[in-house]
Design an enzyme around this catalytic site. Structure first.
Site, mmCIF file in Angstrom:
data_model
loop_
_atom_site.group_PDB
_atom_site.id
_atom_site.type_symbol
_atom_site.label_atom_id
_atom_site.label_comp_id
_atom_site.label_asym_id
_atom_site.label_seq_id
_atom_site.Cartn_x
_atom_site.Cartn_y
_atom_site.Cartn_z
ATOM 1 C CB CYS A 141 -0.857 -0.038 1.133
ATOM 2 S SG CYS A 141 -1.828 1.472 1.187
ATOM 3 C CD GLU A 216 -3.377 -1.303 -1.699
ATOM 4 O OE1 GLU A 216 -4.161 -0.612 -2.707
ATOM 5 O OE2 GLU A 216 -3.120 -1.105 -0.659
#
Length: 225
Positions: A141, A216
Site C-alpha cells: 500500500c 490492493e
C-alpha cells in the site's frame, strides 16, 4: 521513467510478483484517474472506502511500534503513522468536503467486504507474526501508492484528480516511502543478515507481500464497480 528507489528489500519483493504488481500499479482505475475519465461518483466512492481503510491501516502501523525491536524502528513506524493520520487522510477529508460529503458522513461510511478482508489480513499478519511479517503486508500500500504517484505526476495532463496525484507523487509522501523502505531494509539486516533473500524465511515475507498486492488490485476493481 525509472522506478523510484525505496530500498533493496522492497525491490526484491516487487520483483518476486511481477504480474500481481503490474495488475495493481497499472490498473484501469489509475488510467482513468490520469486522463480524467473516471466518473466522479466512482472516485468519491473509492475515497470513502479508502478513508475507512486508512483508519485500520494506521492501526496496523501503530502495531509496528509495538512489534519493533529498537527505538529507531519505533520512531520510523510512528513517523509513518503520523503521515497517514495527518497528511494522507487530510486529502480524503478535503476532497470529500469539496464534494459536499461532511466529515461525519465520511466517518460513517460502511466498510466494504473487500476492504474488511484487506485490513484484517494486514492486522492478522502483524498479530500472528513478527515485525517483518507486518511490514511485508504493509509495504504494497505505502510504496505502491508512492510508485503510482511518482509515475502519474510525471505524465498526467489536465485532470480533475490532480490533487490526488499530487499528494502521492509529491515530496512529502515520497519521503514517507523512502523512510518506510529504509525501515524494511534495516529490519531485514538486523534480523536476517545480509543474505535475507536466500533464507526460507524470505518465502513467508514474499507471500504476505503478494497477498496484500492482490488485495490492493481488488480495491481498484471495487472502485470501478
Amino acid at each position: 521513467m525509472s522506478l523510484p528507489d525505496y530500498g533493496s528489500g522492497f525491490a526484491a519483493l516487487r520483483t518476486a510478483c511481477p504480474e500481481d504488481w503490474h495488475a495493481y500499479t497499472r490498473h484501469a482505475f489509475l488510467d482513468a484517474l490520469q486522463d480524467g475519465s473516471l466518473p466522479r461518483s466512482d472516485f468519491l466512492s473509492y475515497l470513502r472506502q479508502d478513508y475507512v481503510f486508512l483508519i485500520h491501516f494506521a492501526r496496523a502501523w501503530s502495531l509496528a511500534v509495538v512489534k519493533a525491536g529498537s527505538l529507531a524502528e519505533m520512531q520510523a513506524a510512528s513517523a509513518t503513522v503520523h503521515g497517514l493520520l495527518h497528511h494522507e487522510m487530510a486529502l480524503h477529508i478535503r476532497l470529500c468536503a469539496a464534494a459536499g460529503i461532511s466529515a461525519a458522513d465520511l466517518a460513517a461510511t460502511e466498510e466494504a467486504t473487500g476492504n474488511l478482508a484487506y485490513t484484517r489480513y494486514v492486522l492478522d499478519a502483524g498479530l500472528s507474526g513478527d515485525f517483518l511479517d507486518l511490514l511485508a503486508a504493509l509495504l504494497p500500500c505505502v510504496l505502491g501508492y508512492g510508485e503510482i504517484g511518482a509515475r502519474l505526476i510525471a505524465t498526467a495532463g489536465e485532470t480533475p484528480y490532480r490533487d490526488w496525484i499530487g499528494t502521492y507523487g509529491g515530496e512529502t509522501y515520497q519521503q514517507i516511502c523512502r523512510e518506510a523502505g529504509a525501515l524494511f531494509d534495516m529490519a531485514l539486516r538486523d534480523r536476517l543478515g545480509e543474505a535475507a533473500q536466500t533464507l526460507p524465511r524470505w518465502r513467508q515475507l514474499e507471500r504476505h507481500f503478494r497477498v496484500a498486492t492482490r488485495l490492493e488490485a481488488g480495491f481498484w476493481r471495487a472502485g470501478l464497480a
